[in-house]
Design a protein around this motif. Structure first.
Motif, PDB file in Angstrom:
ATOM      1  N   ALA A  32       0.658  -1.109   0.001  1.00 42.55           N
ATOM      2  CA  ALA A  32      -0.083  -0.015  -0.023  1.00 42.55           C
ATOM      3  C   ALA A  32       1.060   1.172  -0.033  1.00 42.55           C
ATOM      4  N   ASP A  33       2.035   1.073   0.745  1.00 44.92           N
ATOM      5  CA  ASP A  33       2.960   2.365   0.767  1.00 44.92           C
ATOM      6  C   ASP A  33       3.562   2.594  -0.426  1.00 44.92           C
ATOM      7  N   PHE A  34       3.778   1.602  -1.212  1.00 43.33           N
ATOM      8  CA  PHE A  34       4.595   1.903  -2.538  1.00 43.33           C
ATOM      9  C   PHE A  34       3.627   1.612  -3.554  1.00 43.33           C
ATOM     10  N   GLY A  35       2.405   1.606  -3.331  1.00 41.87           N
ATOM     11  CA  GLY A  35       1.272   1.704  -4.343  1.00 41.87           C
ATOM     12  C   GLY A  35       1.347   0.561  -5.325  1.00 41.87           C
ATOM     13  N   THR A  36       1.463  -0.624  -4.838  1.00 41.15           N
ATOM     14  CA  THR A  36       1.749  -1.928  -5.889  1.00 41.15           C
ATOM     15  C   THR A  36       1.060  -3.216  -5.214  1.00 41.15           C
ATOM     16  N   SER A  37       1.297  -4.173  -6.150  1.00 35.52           N
ATOM     17  CA  SER A  37       0.674  -5.385  -5.481  1.00 35.52           C
ATOM     18  C   SER A  37       1.827  -6.013  -4.604  1.00 35.52           C
ATOM     19  N   GLN A  38       1.602  -7.260  -4.020  1.00 35.66           N
ATOM     20  CA  GLN A  38       2.194  -7.885  -2.876  1.00 35.66           C
ATOM     21  C   GLN A  38       3.485  -8.768  -3.825  1.00 35.66           C
ATOM     22  N   ALA A  39       3.286  -9.042  -4.804  1.00 36.03           N
ATOM     23  CA  ALA A  39       4.302  -9.814  -5.391  1.00 36.03           C
ATOM     24  C   ALA A  39       5.805  -9.165  -5.651  1.00 36.03           C
ATOM     25  N   PRO A  40       5.839  -7.644  -6.090  1.00 39.14           N
ATOM     26  CA  PRO A  40       7.166  -7.346  -5.958  1.00 39.14           C
ATOM     27  C   PRO A  40       7.761  -6.965  -4.639  1.00 39.14           C
ATOM     28  N   VAL A  41       6.781  -6.867  -3.686  1.00 39.21           N
ATOM     29  CA  VAL A  41       7.088  -6.492  -2.386  1.00 39.21           C
ATOM     30  C   VAL A  41       7.764  -7.907  -1.704  1.00 39.21           C
ATOM     31  N   ARG A  42       7.101  -9.048  -1.983  1.00 39.92           N
ATOM     32  CA  ARG A  42       7.563 -10.179  -1.525  1.00 39.92           C
ATOM     33  C   ARG A  42       8.963 -10.644  -2.092  1.00 39.92           C
ATOM     34  N   GLU A  43       9.152 -10.112  -3.497  1.00 34.21           N
ATOM     35  CA  GLU A  43      10.417 -10.471  -4.105  1.00 34.21           C
ATOM     36  C   GLU A  43      11.651  -9.675  -3.426  1.00 34.21           C
ATOM     37  N   ALA A  44      11.155  -8.267  -3.235  1.00 31.75           N
ATOM     38  CA  ALA A  44      12.021  -7.335  -2.451  1.00 31.75           C
ATOM     39  C   ALA A  44      12.526  -7.954  -1.095  1.00 31.75           C
ATOM     40  N   LEU A  45      11.582  -8.467  -0.528  1.00 36.48           N
ATOM     41  CA  LEU A  45      11.921  -8.871   1.022  1.00 36.48           C
ATOM     42  C   LEU A  45      12.740 -10.202   0.991  1.00 36.48           C
ATOM     43  N   ARG A  46      12.471 -10.900  -0.211  1.00 34.29           N
ATOM     44  CA  ARG A  46      13.444 -12.376  -0.174  1.00 34.29           C
ATOM     45  C   ARG A  46      14.771 -11.922  -0.361  1.00 34.29           C
ATOM     46  N   GLU A  47      14.891 -10.817  -1.202  1.00 32.17           N
ATOM     47  CA  GLU A  47      16.142 -10.406  -1.559  1.00 32.17           C
ATOM     48  C   GLU A  47      17.108  -9.685  -0.336  1.00 32.17           C
ATOM     49  N   LEU A  48      16.258  -9.136   0.673  1.00 28.03           N
ATOM     50  CA  LEU A  48      16.709  -8.392   1.648  1.00 28.03           C
ATOM     51  C   LEU A  48      17.099  -9.552   2.696  1.00 28.03           C
ATOM     52  N   GLU A  49      16.431 -10.555   2.725  1.00 28.94           N
ATOM     53  CA  GLU A  49      16.518 -11.758   3.566  1.00 28.94           C
ATOM     54  C   GLU A  49      17.874 -12.284   3.098  1.00 28.94           C
ATOM     55  N   GLY A  50      18.089 -12.468   1.917  1.00 24.18           N
ATOM     56  CA  GLY A  50      19.314 -13.354   1.402  1.00 24.18           C
ATOM     57  C   GLY A  50      20.506 -12.449   1.732  1.00 24.18           C
ATOM     58  N   LEU A  51      20.376 -10.944   1.787  1.00 22.80           N
ATOM     59  CA  LEU A  51      21.395  -9.935   1.962  1.00 22.80           C
ATOM     60  C   LEU A  51      21.829  -9.846   3.460  1.00 22.80           C
TER      61      LEU A  51
ATOM     62  N   ILE B 164      26.752  -8.847  -5.101  1.00 20.38           N
ATOM     63  CA  ILE B 164      27.529  -7.812  -5.440  1.00 20.38           C
ATOM     64  C   ILE B 164      26.530  -6.814  -6.076  1.00 20.38           C
ATOM     65  N   GLU B 165      25.868  -7.515  -7.256  1.00 16.22           N
ATOM     66  CA  GLU B 165      24.960  -6.104  -7.929  1.00 16.22           C
ATOM     67  C   GLU B 165      24.112  -5.582  -6.789  1.00 16.22           C
ATOM     68  N   ALA B 166      23.244  -6.247  -6.022  1.00 18.41           N
ATOM     69  CA  ALA B 166      22.502  -5.735  -5.151  1.00 18.41           C
ATOM     70  C   ALA B 166      22.949  -4.977  -3.965  1.00 18.41           C
ATOM     71  N   ARG B 167      23.999  -5.439  -3.321  1.00 23.41           N
ATOM     72  CA  ARG B 167      24.945  -4.519  -2.514  1.00 23.41           C
ATOM     73  C   ARG B 167      25.352  -3.392  -3.081  1.00 23.41           C
ATOM     74  N   THR B 168      25.853  -3.211  -4.202  1.00 20.28           N
ATOM     75  CA  THR B 168      26.436  -1.969  -5.026  1.00 20.28           C
ATOM     76  C   THR B 168      25.328  -1.012  -5.119  1.00 20.28           C
ATOM     77  N   ALA B 169      24.187  -1.658  -5.657  1.00 21.88           N
ATOM     78  CA  ALA B 169      23.005  -0.838  -5.706  1.00 21.88           C
ATOM     79  C   ALA B 169      22.580  -0.093  -4.571  1.00 21.88           C
ATOM     80  N   ILE B 170      22.550  -0.953  -3.418  1.00 26.37           N
ATOM     81  CA  ILE B 170      22.129  -0.064  -2.112  1.00 26.37           C
ATOM     82  C   ILE B 170      23.179   0.915  -1.693  1.00 26.37           C
ATOM     83  N   THR B 171      24.540   0.462  -1.780  1.00 25.67           N
ATOM     84  CA  THR B 171      25.433   1.430  -1.296  1.00 25.67           C
ATOM     85  C   THR B 171      25.379   2.734  -2.013  1.00 25.67           C
ATOM     86  N   LEU B 172      25.240   2.638  -3.444  1.00 27.29           N
ATOM     87  CA  LEU B 172      25.130   3.943  -4.326  1.00 27.29           C
ATOM     88  C   LEU B 172      23.812   4.657  -3.926  1.00 27.29           C
TER      89      LEU B 172
END
Length: 223
Positions: A40-59, A157-165
């Motif tokens: 709701a905060d990002f104005g989207t469905s739950q699918a991309p949120v779920r994917e983002a959270l999985r990636e954060l978990e992996g990090l 590396i790609e995800a961490r670099t994106a976050i750092t930038l």
């Protein structure tokens, strides 16, 4: 003529947005991350949120607890910094092996630096991160050490670099300069100088209150 900016995927945008909220303190350590609320905060469905959270978990920034959902782990900022200390050690070793193997693909790496220049001109941080990861992956692959490669890739590396930038918002032309300087040292052929430079290149992003020699320095990381 400027190149068009590359657009992050929706899940990448949510991932980076959540990290900014966590580092800024708007989302607290231990706080539960509720998919429906984030969607709701990002104005989207739950699918991309779920994917983002999985990636954060992996990090290692979020953990999933049985029957309790996903929660923010403490020391997120520290975890981001620590990854660069580990990466510095891996890339120093990779640099040594690659140079001893005489397998560094210098022409391809020059192409990567040229791409970074184009990214800086277009103010495209996402494409800059991808070009940077590609540059460093060439060194790791040239080391021809399977376990070292797996450990490096395990850092995502790609995800961490994106976050750092996204968090540090450096001048992109300076990022390109840093890689051009590193490439020049690698091309010069002095193994010890190249290893030192490769380690320092990553250690700087660890943003510890001291450099890799123990000398005090100003912390640049936001927060």
């Amino acid at each position: 003529m400027l190149v068009n900016k590359t657009k992050p995927t929706l899940s990448e945008s949510i991932r980076d947005g959540l990290v900014e909220l966590i580092v800024s303190g708007e989302i607290k350590a231990g706080e539960r991350l509720i998919e429906t609320r984030i969607a709701a905060d990002f104005g989207t469905s739950q699918a991309p949120v779920r994917e983002a959270l999985r990636e954060l978990e992996g990090l290692g920034l979020v953990e999933s607890r049985p029957r309790r959902g996903r929660h923010v782990l403490p020391f997120v900022e520290q975890t981001i910094r620590e990854a660069y200390v580990v990466r510095a050690a891996l890339e120093e070793a990779a640099t040594r092996l690659a140079m001893l193997n005489r397998r560094l693909p210098l022409d391809a790496m020059r192409t990567d630096v040229a791409e970074m220049r184009r990214c800086a001109a277009a103010d495209d941080a996402r494409a800059m991160g991808l070009a940077s990861a590609r540059f460093h992956r060439r060194v790791v692959l040239a080391a021809e050490n399977f376990l070292l490669e797996r450990a490096w890739e395990g850092l995502q590396i790609e995800a961490r670099t994106a976050i750092t930038l996204a968090l540090t918002k450096p001048a992109l032309d300076h990022v390109a300069d840093e890689h051009e300087d590193l490439l020049g040292v690698l091309a010069a052929g002095d193994v010890e100088a190249a290893c030192l430079h490769a380690r320092a290149h990553q250690w700087a992003y660890a943003d510890l209150p001291h450099d890799m020699h123990g000398a005090a320095r100003t912390v640049r990381f936001p927060g």
